[in-house]
Scaffold this motif. Structure first.
Motif, PDB file in Angstrom:
ATOM      1  N   SER A 146       1.129  16.321  -3.496  1.00 15.98           N
ATOM      2  CA  SER A 146       1.826  15.396  -4.389  1.00 15.98           C
ATOM      3  C   SER A 146       2.769  14.508  -3.593  1.00 15.98           C
ATOM      4  O   SER A 146       3.339  14.924  -2.578  1.00 15.98           O
ATOM      5  CB  SER A 146       2.606  16.185  -5.438  1.00 15.98           C
ATOM      6  N   GLY A 147       2.954  13.284  -4.077  1.00 14.70           N
ATOM      7  CA  GLY A 147       3.876  12.364  -3.425  1.00 14.70           C
ATOM      8  C   GLY A 147       5.333  12.620  -3.768  1.00 14.70           C
ATOM      9  O   GLY A 147       6.217  11.935  -3.247  1.00 14.70           O
ATOM     10  N   ALA A 148       5.621  13.607  -4.622  1.00 15.31           N
ATOM     11  CA  ALA A 148       7.000  13.890  -5.016  1.00 15.31           C
ATOM     12  C   ALA A 148       7.827  14.332  -3.817  1.00 15.31           C
ATOM     13  O   ALA A 148       7.395  15.176  -3.033  1.00 15.31           O
ATOM     14  CB  ALA A 148       7.030  14.972  -6.091  1.00 15.31           C
ATOM     15  N   GLY A 149       9.005  13.757  -3.675  1.00 18.07           N
ATOM     16  CA  GLY A 149       9.922  14.170  -2.629  1.00 18.07           C
ATOM     17  C   GLY A 149       9.758  13.469  -1.308  1.00 18.07           C
ATOM     18  O   GLY A 149      10.540  13.704  -0.388  1.00 18.07           O
ATOM     19  N   PHE A 150       8.758  12.594  -1.172  1.00 19.96           N
ATOM     20  CA  PHE A 150       8.582  11.852   0.065  1.00 19.96           C
ATOM     21  C   PHE A 150       9.378  10.548   0.002  1.00 19.96           C
ATOM     22  O   PHE A 150       9.491   9.921  -1.054  1.00 19.96           O
ATOM     23  CB  PHE A 150       7.100  11.550   0.315  1.00 19.96           C
ATOM     24  N   ASP A 151       9.906  10.138   1.135  1.00 17.24           N
ATOM     25  CA  ASP A 151      10.642   8.881   1.188  1.00 17.24           C
ATOM     26  C   ASP A 151       9.708   7.690   1.018  1.00 17.24           C
ATOM     27  O   ASP A 151      10.093   6.668   0.444  1.00 17.24           O
ATOM     28  CB  ASP A 151      11.378   8.763   2.520  1.00 17.24           C
ATOM     29  N   LYS A 152       8.489   7.815   1.522  1.00 15.02           N
ATOM     30  CA  LYS A 152       7.505   6.742   1.356  1.00 15.02           C
ATOM     31  C   LYS A 152       6.115   7.340   1.298  1.00 15.02           C
ATOM     32  O   LYS A 152       5.781   8.240   2.069  1.00 15.02           O
ATOM     33  CB  LYS A 152       7.598   5.741   2.511  1.00 15.02           C
ATOM     34  N   VAL A 153       5.299   6.837   0.369  1.00 20.96           N
ATOM     35  CA  VAL A 153       3.903   7.259   0.236  1.00 20.96           C
ATOM     36  C   VAL A 153       3.034   6.017   0.397  1.00 20.96           C
ATOM     37  O   VAL A 153       3.176   5.044  -0.346  1.00 20.96           O
ATOM     38  CB  VAL A 153       3.631   7.923  -1.122  1.00 20.96           C
ATOM     39  N   ILE A 154       2.146   6.054   1.360  1.00 23.73           N
ATOM     40  CA  ILE A 154       1.221   4.948   1.599  1.00 23.73           C
ATOM     41  C   ILE A 154      -0.068   5.228   0.830  1.00 23.73           C
ATOM     42  O   ILE A 154      -0.629   6.315   0.913  1.00 23.73           O
ATOM     43  CB  ILE A 154       0.938   4.787   3.096  1.00 23.73           C
ATOM     44  N   ASN A 155      -0.527   4.247   0.078  1.00 25.25           N
ATOM     45  CA  ASN A 155      -1.685   4.390  -0.826  1.00 25.25           C
ATOM     46  C   ASN A 155      -1.435   5.484  -1.869  1.00 25.25           C
ATOM     47  O   ASN A 155      -2.214   6.448  -1.976  1.00 25.25           O
ATOM     48  CB  ASN A 155      -2.970   4.700  -0.050  1.00 25.25           C
ATOM     49  N   PRO A 156      -0.373   5.371  -2.650  1.00 26.96           N
ATOM     50  CA  PRO A 156      -0.025   6.442  -3.597  1.00 26.96           C
ATOM     51  C   PRO A 156      -1.021   6.603  -4.734  1.00 26.96           C
ATOM     52  O   PRO A 156      -1.126   7.684  -5.307  1.00 26.96           O
ATOM     53  CB  PRO A 156       1.347   6.000  -4.125  1.00 26.96           C
ATOM     54  N   ASN A 157      -1.731   5.533  -5.083  1.00 25.30           N
ATOM     55  CA  ASN A 157      -2.642   5.579  -6.234  1.00 25.30           C
ATOM     56  C   ASN A 157      -4.109   5.661  -5.820  1.00 25.30           C
ATOM     57  O   ASN A 157      -4.990   5.296  -6.602  1.00 25.30           O
ATOM     58  CB  ASN A 157      -2.420   4.347  -7.117  1.00 25.30           C
ATOM     59  N   GLN A 158      -4.369   6.139  -4.633  1.00 21.86           N
ATOM     60  CA  GLN A 158      -5.758   6.250  -4.173  1.00 21.86           C
ATOM     61  C   GLN A 158      -6.497   7.313  -4.976  1.00 21.86           C
ATOM     62  O   GLN A 158      -6.077   8.461  -5.053  1.00 21.86           O
ATOM     63  CB  GLN A 158      -5.790   6.613  -2.688  1.00 21.86           C
ATOM     64  N   THR A 159      -7.603   6.913  -5.602  1.00 18.42           N
ATOM     65  CA  THR A 159      -8.376   7.847  -6.429  1.00 18.42           C
ATOM     66  C   THR A 159      -9.471   8.546  -5.629  1.00 18.42           C
ATOM     67  O   THR A 159      -9.887   9.650  -6.000  1.00 18.42           O
ATOM     68  CB  THR A 159      -9.011   7.099  -7.612  1.00 18.42           C
ATOM     69  N   GLU A 160      -9.943   7.936  -4.576  1.00 14.35           N
ATOM     70  CA  GLU A 160     -11.010   8.537  -3.778  1.00 14.35           C
ATOM     71  C   GLU A 160     -10.455   9.689  -2.950  1.00 14.35           C
ATOM     72  O   GLU A 160      -9.418   9.566  -2.294  1.00 14.35           O
ATOM     73  CB  GLU A 160     -11.637   7.495  -2.850  1.00 14.35           C
ATOM     74  N   VAL A 161     -11.133  10.815  -2.984  1.00 13.95           N
ATOM     75  CA  VAL A 161     -10.713  11.965  -2.190  1.00 13.95           C
ATOM     76  C   VAL A 161     -10.813  11.615  -0.710  1.00 13.95           C
ATOM     77  O   VAL A 161     -11.844  11.108  -0.248  1.00 13.95           O
ATOM     78  CB  VAL A 161     -11.577  13.193  -2.510  1.00 13.95           C
ATOM     79  N   GLY A 162      -9.743  11.869   0.025  1.00 16.68           N
ATOM     80  CA  GLY A 162      -9.734  11.531   1.444  1.00 16.68           C
ATOM     81  C   GLY A 162      -8.887  12.504   2.230  1.00 16.68           C
ATOM     82  O   GLY A 162      -8.724  13.661   1.858  1.00 16.68           O
TER      83      GLY A 162
END
Length: 307
Positions: free
Chosen positions: A274-290
């Motif tokens: 999860s992006g919770a608690g990170f100062d910055k998330v790059i590509n936060p809404n990426q739907t493709e599993v990677g």
């Protein structure tokens, strides 16, 4: 990865470098049959064993600033492993039959743009097989022949070709999709980019807190960095959703009941970090599993206590 860093006159000096790689080596939209393993093993990355809040601490002597970065990245390529076996009365018979299937499969997947040099045949085993001749009086074990097992390992950069490749494999009675691994071509570039952005955020935090508390930095700071790569295989979870009735038996009734349970469907789903608690998330809404890359940078500054 942990790194010790100091700054002199605004420049980075690398004092001590201690490396430990915690790269956890997939499952995917096409995950392979390994998805049926126990998914609760210890190296799962989830919010239960990751920090979910940013941290800044300050006292009379030091200011410590922590910056956490998350990068969700699509895979540049995939390595799919398919398994097949062949039985025959002789070793030569097994070998000829399994090679015919493999050669036919490799020829047909050329239509997907997959070249022969992108495929590798891994010889797994050659074993004798036995069976029983059973009569009313006894059962005798007999030699039935041999079995050869091989794996086909294929590299492709086209995610859309995976499903077509699996369909073609079934034409040659290749049904065991062992696993699908993900990879990116330049992990170092991703790491460096995250590190540079974390430095900028750490500097902004330092300036804000020094200004807020009327403090001044002296000397050179130290830093600790942790970098991890999270592959999809550690992030799949399973559940079953159903309600079931029960059978109540009468202990005084001598009639026996046979209870047959219906098959309950299992649902598997990808649950990335999860992006919770990170100062910055790059590509936060990426739907493709990677692949997910995590970087934590902790900076410690000395405070001028003479003020």
């Amino acid at each position: 990865m942990k790194t010790q860093i100091t700054y002199v006159n605004g420049k980075i000096n690398w004092i001590i470098i201690v490396l430990f790689f915690s790269f956890n080596t997939i499952k995917a939209q096409i995950s392979g049959n390994q998805v049926y393993r126990n998914n609760n093993y210890e190296n799962n990355y989830n919010q239960g064993n990751l920090p979910n809040k940013t941290t800044v601490s300050i006292n009379d002597n030091h200011l410590t600033v922590t910056v956490k970065m998350l990068h969700n990245k699509k895979a540049d390529g995939f390595v799919i492993t398919l398994g097949l076996n062949q039985e025959d009365e002789t070793v030569s018979g097994c070998s000829k039959k399994i090679n015919v299937r493999i050669d036919g499969f490799l020829e047909k997947i050329k239509s997907l743009g997959i070249k022969k040099e992108n495929c590798y045949i891994d010889f797994i085993s050659q074993t004798k097989i036995y069976d029983f001749n059973a009569t009313n009086e006894n059962a005798q074990q007999v030699d039935k022949g041999f079995e050869i097992k091989k794996n086909i390992i294929i590299t492709t950069s086209n995610a859309n070709s995976l499903e077509k490749l699996i369909a073609i494999a079934s034409d040659f009675e290749i049904h065991d999709i062992i696993k699908v691994d993900y990879f990116n071509n330049d992990t170092n570039a991703i790491h460096n980019s995250l590190f540079d952005e974390a430095l900028v955020l750490a500097e902004a935090k330092k300036i804000r807190y020094m200004k807020s508390f009327g403090k001044r930095i002296i000397g050179t700071p130290t830093a600790t960095e942790e970098f991890a790569t999270v592959f999809p295989k550690t992030q799949y979870k399973m559940y079953q959703a159903f309600e079931s009735s029960e059978i109540e038996t009468n202990h005084y009734n001598r009639n026996q009941y046979l209870k047959k349970l219906a098959r309950k469907n299992k649902t598997f789903y990808y649950d990335g970090v999860s992006g919770a608690g990170f100062d910055k998330v790059i590509n936060p809404n990426q739907t493709e599993v990677g692949i997910q890359y995590l970087l934590t940078l902790t900076m410690t500054y000395k405070i001028d206590t003479s003020i």
